[in-house]
Enzyme design. Structure first.
Site, PDB file in Angstrom:
ATOM      1  N   CYS A 191       0.852  -1.195   0.000  1.00 18.16           N
ATOM      2  CA  CYS A 191       0.000   0.000   0.000  1.00 18.16           C
ATOM      3  C   CYS A 191       0.887   1.244   0.000  1.00 18.16           C
ATOM      4  CB  CYS A 191      -0.923   0.016   1.218  1.00 18.16           C
ATOM      5  SG  CYS A 191      -1.868   1.550   1.298  1.00 18.16           S
TER       6      CYS A 191
ATOM      7  N   LYS B  56       0.854  -9.703  -1.819  1.00 17.26           N
ATOM      8  CA  LYS B  56       0.567  -8.719  -2.877  1.00 17.26           C
ATOM      9  C   LYS B  56       1.763  -7.791  -3.058  1.00 17.26           C
ATOM     10  CE  LYS B  56      -3.033  -5.641  -4.579  1.00 17.26           C
ATOM     11  NZ  LYS B  56      -4.424  -5.215  -4.378  1.00 17.26           N
TER      12      LYS B  56
ATOM     13  N   ILE C  68      -0.227  -6.482  -9.995  1.00 12.14           N
ATOM     14  CA  ILE C  68       0.506  -5.475  -9.269  1.00 12.14           C
ATOM     15  C   ILE C  68      -0.448  -4.615  -8.426  1.00 12.14           C
ATOM     16  CG2 ILE C  68       2.412  -5.248 -10.910  1.00 12.14           C
ATOM     17  CD1 ILE C  68       0.971  -2.812 -12.140  1.00 12.14           C
TER      18      ILE C  68
END
Ligand code: SIN
Length: 306
Positions: free
Chosen positions: A132, A167, A193
């Protein structure tokens, strides 16, 4: 003809009835979209990112349009893992689709605690978000350094009794380094992605459009980056890949699968048209049928590089 194609795929031992899942942060917990169509049409849902405690996210403005995409700096707004387990998971369990919980933590230990809770609650797969771009602690700090990415993965694996998918961020020089570190630490799958860091500026006020100054770019503009990175990662690891980034039609999803993805996630395109995940599934099926494939999984890794 299309009914001859077997749409089922496997991702880290989890069977998906079709390869199309919806990407975290673009589908909430499915409540709103579930009023438009049956969630069981989807292969799976990656839920909005969860943290140990509830978060309000970043101050607005936190979404800005760009040519061919959007920038977001949402900042992991979510009700917290316990509320998800109590209120959202039972609702999702009423539908026949894989439930993938996306999680973020401020420390590796927090990732571990969340993995323990979600495993006990019975999600199908945990997507560990180390990418993030919109938070000060955790997030990209873990996703850009192989040793930290491996540490988070190792702690998540130790506490999880369901498969763990990590991720990855595109905001790195060599994504295969991170992919290999995470695979070495025991990850069962990879998703990629996440968004690319970007910025927009209002030329009159000279202020960035987003309150956090920068945000993450998603949407059709990022598809070629996603295809390239999935291809690179697929050549570097053995674990399966959930490919995502700018998917808006069947052909986009087919490109990610040919590059090496076992399944694909549709994200930003859902904001334009909530039915896009179903259109992607049908478009993908038509491509497979036209090519005479018996299984959609026959697309995976089928690219013929020059
Ligand atoms: C956010 O909530 O800021 C987006 C999450 C992410 O990009 O991983």
């Amino acid at each position: 003809m299309t009914e001859c194609v077997d749409l089922s795929v496997e991702l880290a031992g989890v069977r998906l009835k079709n390869p199309v899942v919806v990407a975290s942060g673009t589908f909430g917990f499915g409540r709103e979209y579930g009023q438009l169509y049956a969630l069981s049409e989807l292969g799976g849902i990656c839920c909005k990112g969860l943290t140990l405690h509830p978060r309000e996210g970043n101050p607005p403005p936190r979404i800005a349009e760009t040519p061919m995409g959007i920038l977001n700096s949402v900042g992991l707004q979510n009700p917290g893992v316990d509320t998800f387990i109590a209120r959202e998971l039972p609702e999702l369990r009423r539908h026949d689709l894989a439930v993938i919980a996306n999680i973020s933590g401020n420390t590796p230990e927090e990732y571990g605690v969340i993995c323990g809770k979600l495993s006990e609650a019975g999600v199908d797969l945990i997507e560990v978000n180390i990418s993030c771009p919109n938070v000060k602690a955790g997030g990209l700090a873990y996703g850009t350094k192989p040793e930290l990415a491996a540490e988070v993965t190792e702690v998540a694996k130790r506490h999880a009794s369901v498969p763990v998918m990590v991720k990855l961020s595109p905001n790195v020089t060599d994504i295969t380094e991170i992919a290999k570190a995470v695979e070495g630490a025991g990850a069962d799958a990879l998703s990629l992605i996440n968004t690319l860091r970007g910025m927009r500026i209002d030329v009159n006020t000279r202020r960035p459009i987003l309150h956090m100054n920068t945000g993450g770019l998603s949407g059709p503009a990022v598809l070629p980056v996603a295809v390239r990175m999935v291809w690179e990662v697929a050549g570097a690891v053995k674990i399966p890949i959930l490919g995502m980034g700018g998917v808006a039609k069947g052909e986009d999803a087919a490109q990610l699968m040919l590059a090496g993805a076992s399944a694909v996630a549709v994200g930003t395109a859902c904001f334009d048209d909530p039915f896009v995940p179903l259109k992607v599934r049908d478009g993908l099926t038509e491509i497979a049928a036209a090519q005479g494939l018996a299984r959609i999984s026959d697309l995976t890794g089928g690219v013929k590089p020059w």
